[in-house]
Design a protein around this motif. Sequence first.
Motif, PDB file in Angstrom:
ATOM      1  N   SER A 141     -12.556   1.174 -17.421  1.00  0.00           N
ATOM      2  CA  SER A 141     -12.526  -0.236 -17.794  1.00  0.00           C
ATOM      3  C   SER A 141     -13.118  -1.089 -16.685  1.00  0.00           C
ATOM      4  O   SER A 141     -12.758  -0.928 -15.511  1.00  0.00           O
ATOM      5  N   PRO A 142     -14.017  -2.007 -17.011  1.00  0.00           N
ATOM      6  CA  PRO A 142     -14.568  -2.895 -15.986  1.00  0.00           C
ATOM      7  C   PRO A 142     -13.537  -3.867 -15.435  1.00  0.00           C
ATOM      8  O   PRO A 142     -13.797  -4.557 -14.453  1.00  0.00           O
ATOM      9  N   ALA A 143     -12.371  -3.940 -16.076  1.00  0.00           N
ATOM     10  CA  ALA A 143     -11.339  -4.878 -15.632  1.00  0.00           C
ATOM     11  C   ALA A 143     -10.447  -4.287 -14.548  1.00  0.00           C
ATOM     12  O   ALA A 143      -9.497  -4.929 -14.116  1.00  0.00           O
ATOM     13  N   LEU A 144     -10.722  -3.063 -14.070  1.00  0.00           N
ATOM     14  CA  LEU A 144      -9.861  -2.427 -13.077  1.00  0.00           C
ATOM     15  C   LEU A 144     -10.712  -1.760 -12.004  1.00  0.00           C
ATOM     16  O   LEU A 144     -11.532  -0.889 -12.295  1.00  0.00           O
ATOM     17  N   ASP A 145     -10.510  -2.177 -10.755  1.00  0.00           N
ATOM     18  CA  ASP A 145     -11.245  -1.596  -9.631  1.00  0.00           C
ATOM     19  C   ASP A 145     -10.426  -0.556  -8.888  1.00  0.00           C
ATOM     20  O   ASP A 145     -10.957   0.456  -8.431  1.00  0.00           O
ATOM     21  N   CYS A 146      -9.133  -0.809  -8.751  1.00  0.00           N
ATOM     22  CA  CYS A 146      -8.272   0.126  -8.036  1.00  0.00           C
ATOM     23  C   CYS A 146      -6.843  -0.041  -8.534  1.00  0.00           C
ATOM     24  O   CYS A 146      -6.511  -1.024  -9.197  1.00  0.00           O
ATOM     25  N   SER A 147      -6.013   0.939  -8.196  1.00  0.00           N
ATOM     26  CA  SER A 147      -4.635   0.895  -8.668  1.00  0.00           C
ATOM     27  C   SER A 147      -3.738   1.584  -7.655  1.00  0.00           C
ATOM     28  O   SER A 147      -4.159   2.543  -6.988  1.00  0.00           O
ATOM     29  N   ILE A 148      -2.524   1.102  -7.513  1.00  0.00           N
ATOM     30  CA  ILE A 148      -1.525   1.785  -6.697  1.00  0.00           C
ATOM     31  C   ILE A 148      -0.662   2.597  -7.635  1.00  0.00           C
ATOM     32  O   ILE A 148       0.026   2.050  -8.503  1.00  0.00           O
ATOM     33  N   LEU A 149      -0.734   3.913  -7.478  1.00  0.00           N
ATOM     34  CA  LEU A 149      -0.065   4.841  -8.381  1.00  0.00           C
ATOM     35  C   LEU A 149       1.010   5.623  -7.645  1.00  0.00           C
ATOM     36  O   LEU A 149       0.992   5.743  -6.414  1.00  0.00           O
ATOM     37  N   PHE A 150       1.944   6.160  -8.407  1.00  0.00           N
ATOM     38  CA  PHE A 150       3.038   6.969  -7.855  1.00  0.00           C
ATOM     39  C   PHE A 150       2.803   8.413  -8.257  1.00  0.00           C
ATOM     40  O   PHE A 150       2.678   8.728  -9.439  1.00  0.00           O
ATOM     41  N   GLY A 151       2.700   9.293  -7.286  1.00  0.00           N
ATOM     42  CA  GLY A 151       2.462  10.691  -7.608  1.00  0.00           C
ATOM     43  C   GLY A 151       2.221  11.500  -6.351  1.00  0.00           C
ATOM     44  O   GLY A 151       2.609  11.108  -5.243  1.00  0.00           O
ATOM     45  N   ASP A 152       1.573  12.646  -6.531  1.00  0.00           N
ATOM     46  CA  ASP A 152       1.360  13.571  -5.412  1.00  0.00           C
ATOM     47  C   ASP A 152       0.026  13.365  -4.704  1.00  0.00           C
ATOM     48  O   ASP A 152      -0.337  14.130  -3.806  1.00  0.00           O
ATOM     49  N   GLY A 153      -0.732  12.341  -5.117  1.00  0.00           N
ATOM     50  CA  GLY A 153      -1.991  12.048  -4.455  1.00  0.00           C
ATOM     51  C   GLY A 153      -3.202  12.695  -5.072  1.00  0.00           C
ATOM     52  O   GLY A 153      -4.312  12.589  -4.538  1.00  0.00           O
ATOM     53  N   HIS A 154      -3.012  13.390  -6.191  1.00  0.00           N
ATOM     54  CA  HIS A 154      -4.121  14.076  -6.838  1.00  0.00           C
ATOM     55  C   HIS A 154      -4.328  13.531  -8.250  1.00  0.00           C
ATOM     56  O   HIS A 154      -3.502  13.743  -9.143  1.00  0.00           O
ATOM     57  N   TRP A 155      -5.427  12.788  -8.415  1.00  0.00           N
ATOM     58  CA  TRP A 155      -5.827  12.287  -9.721  1.00  0.00           C
ATOM     59  C   TRP A 155      -7.314  12.619  -9.886  1.00  0.00           C
ATOM     60  O   TRP A 155      -8.117  12.293  -8.993  1.00  0.00           O
ATOM     61  N   PRO A 156      -7.677  13.252 -10.984  1.00  0.00           N
ATOM     62  CA  PRO A 156      -9.072  13.677 -11.169  1.00  0.00           C
ATOM     63  C   PRO A 156     -10.061  12.528 -11.038  1.00  0.00           C
ATOM     64  O   PRO A 156      -9.858  11.456 -11.590  1.00  0.00           O
ATOM     65  N   GLY A 157     -11.117  12.768 -10.274  1.00  0.00           N
ATOM     66  CA  GLY A 157     -12.194  11.794 -10.171  1.00  0.00           C
ATOM     67  C   GLY A 157     -11.893  10.576  -9.328  1.00  0.00           C
ATOM     68  O   GLY A 157     -12.608   9.587  -9.401  1.00  0.00           O
ATOM     69  N   THR A 158     -10.823  10.622  -8.519  1.00  0.00           N
ATOM     70  CA  THR A 158     -10.464   9.444  -7.721  1.00  0.00           C
ATOM     71  C   THR A 158     -10.314   9.808  -6.254  1.00  0.00           C
ATOM     72  O   THR A 158     -10.070  10.965  -5.893  1.00  0.00           O
ATOM     73  N   ARG A 159     -10.461   8.805  -5.413  1.00  0.00           N
ATOM     74  CA  ARG A 159     -10.061   8.906  -4.018  1.00  0.00           C
ATOM     75  C   ARG A 159      -8.669   8.314  -3.907  1.00  0.00           C
ATOM     76  O   ARG A 159      -8.372   7.295  -4.538  1.00  0.00           O
ATOM     77  N   ALA A 160      -7.811   8.919  -3.105  1.00  0.00           N
ATOM     78  CA  ALA A 160      -6.429   8.454  -2.977  1.00  0.00           C
ATOM     79  C   ALA A 160      -6.051   8.364  -1.505  1.00  0.00           C
ATOM     80  O   ALA A 160      -6.342   9.276  -0.720  1.00  0.00           O
ATOM     81  N   HIS A 161      -5.407   7.258  -1.129  1.00  0.00           N
ATOM     82  CA  HIS A 161      -4.962   7.034   0.244  1.00  0.00           C
ATOM     83  C   HIS A 161      -3.457   6.776   0.225  1.00  0.00           C
ATOM     84  O   HIS A 161      -2.989   5.858  -0.458  1.00  0.00           O
ATOM     85  N   TYR A 162      -2.722   7.562   0.995  1.00  0.00           N
ATOM     86  CA  TYR A 162      -1.263   7.426   1.021  1.00  0.00           C
ATOM     87  C   TYR A 162      -0.847   6.110   1.655  1.00  0.00           C
ATOM     88  O   TYR A 162      -1.386   5.698   2.694  1.00  0.00           O
ATOM     89  N   LEU A 163       0.132   5.454   1.052  1.00  0.00           N
ATOM     90  CA  LEU A 163       0.642   4.184   1.557  1.00  0.00           C
ATOM     91  C   LEU A 163       2.083   4.301   2.052  1.00  0.00           C
ATOM     92  O   LEU A 163       2.390   3.940   3.189  1.00  0.00           O
ATOM     93  N   SER A 164       2.967   4.792   1.201  1.00  0.00           N
ATOM     94  CA  SER A 164       4.390   4.828   1.552  1.00  0.00           C
ATOM     95  C   SER A 164       5.155   5.544   0.443  1.00  0.00           C
ATOM     96  O   SER A 164       4.583   5.922  -0.572  1.00  0.00           O
ATOM     97  N   GLY A 165       6.463   5.724   0.657  1.00  0.00           N
ATOM     98  CA  GLY A 165       7.331   6.146  -0.438  1.00  0.00           C
ATOM     99  C   GLY A 165       7.864   7.559  -0.399  1.00  0.00           C
ATOM    100  O   GLY A 165       8.746   7.896  -1.192  1.00  0.00           O
ATOM    101  N   ARG A 166       7.370   8.408   0.506  1.00  0.00           N
ATOM    102  CA  ARG A 166       7.829   9.795   0.468  1.00  0.00           C
ATOM    103  C   ARG A 166       9.176  10.002   1.167  1.00  0.00           C
ATOM    104  O   ARG A 166       9.835  11.014   0.941  1.00  0.00           O
ATOM    105  N   GLU A 167       9.571   9.061   2.009  1.00  0.00           N
ATOM    106  CA  GLU A 167      10.906   9.168   2.613  1.00  0.00           C
ATOM    107  C   GLU A 167      11.934   8.616   1.629  1.00  0.00           C
ATOM    108  O   GLU A 167      11.900   7.443   1.259  1.00  0.00           O
ATOM    109  N   VAL A 168      12.835   9.473   1.189  1.00  0.00           N
ATOM    110  CA  VAL A 168      13.828   9.130   0.157  1.00  0.00           C
ATOM    111  C   VAL A 168      15.216   9.158   0.765  1.00  0.00           C
ATOM    112  O   VAL A 168      15.592  10.121   1.461  1.00  0.00           O
ATOM    113  N   VAL A 169      15.993   8.095   0.510  1.00  0.00           N
ATOM    114  CA  VAL A 169      17.320   7.978   1.104  1.00  0.00           C
ATOM    115  C   VAL A 169      18.388   7.851   0.014  1.00  0.00           C
ATOM    116  O   VAL A 169      18.110   7.433  -1.109  1.00  0.00           O
TER     117      VAL A 169
END
Length: 302
Positions: A141-169
């Motif tokens: 979609s031309p209406a979306l350039d990037c997205s912050i997603l929740f997962g293991d960092g592997h999405w086909p055809g994308t570059r992914a940069h870790y931000l936060s969230g893996r430390e669980v309390v």
Amino acid sequence: MPLRRLTPPIHLLRAFSTVARFGGVSRAAEALHLTQSAVSKQVQELEKWVGVPLFERNRKRLTLSSAGERYEKSVRALLSQLESATLELITSSDGGGALHLSTLPTFGAKWLIPKLPDFQSHNPQVTLHFVPYVQSYDFESPALDCSILFGDGHWPGTRAHYLSGREVVLIAPRNQAQLHPIHSPDDVRHCTRLRHVTVPQAWSRWSEVYGVEALDPLSGPQFDQFQTIIRAVQAGMGVALVPRCLVQDEITAGLVSEPLPEHRITSDRGYWLCYPETRANLTTLQQFRDWLLTKAEPLPAD
């Protein structure tokens, strides 16, 4: 078929879409700042142009025909894309412009939004446009350039940069000691455990790491957002496992407690900035990515 006939004038498409949206010519005319007669003529001209009835007329009422319904969805999307492209063009200057992004609601509210004033101060030429978040991503979609997603960092055809969230309390109501005191991991077996629908293995992994037996990882209420889970813990509904980045403010403010601060786990899932290879050279995206990575946490070791 002549190419010209396949590209109706924008003002005719706008009139058609507006009449369909408001369900009548009168309100559409007000929205378009035209007379009712002018709007009616534009709709009729479009029908003549495409050679297909777009509305059913019954006692001066307009109802979309089946063909009109299908066509209106496409026209509405095209007009929206055109508006977005034009806005980006108008706002573009000196490496600036618009960036269209989406983020999960809780992460956006708790982690991203509080940091954005800093981004704006360093990049005043970039305009951020948040688009509705969906469970998957549609970078076609031309209406979306990037997205912050929740997962293991592997999405086909994308570059992914870790931000936060893996430390669980582990968090609990602030009056938990009056209900079922938690002094060790075994004490959690006696508490109502709240669960997140997209992380069904959280309690299983936590109990495995800390050797808690006879803990049913699938019991307890289930929620679809971490923010809702945090509020449920505040209300006294039970205990929960939540990414620290989403709940640290509540812990610091004493709205929830962290009864076992040494008993956290490292999840295999977290929040990632994702974008397709085709957007990698977009100037506004590069500026947002470079800034965002200065705020990111180091990727924890498994």
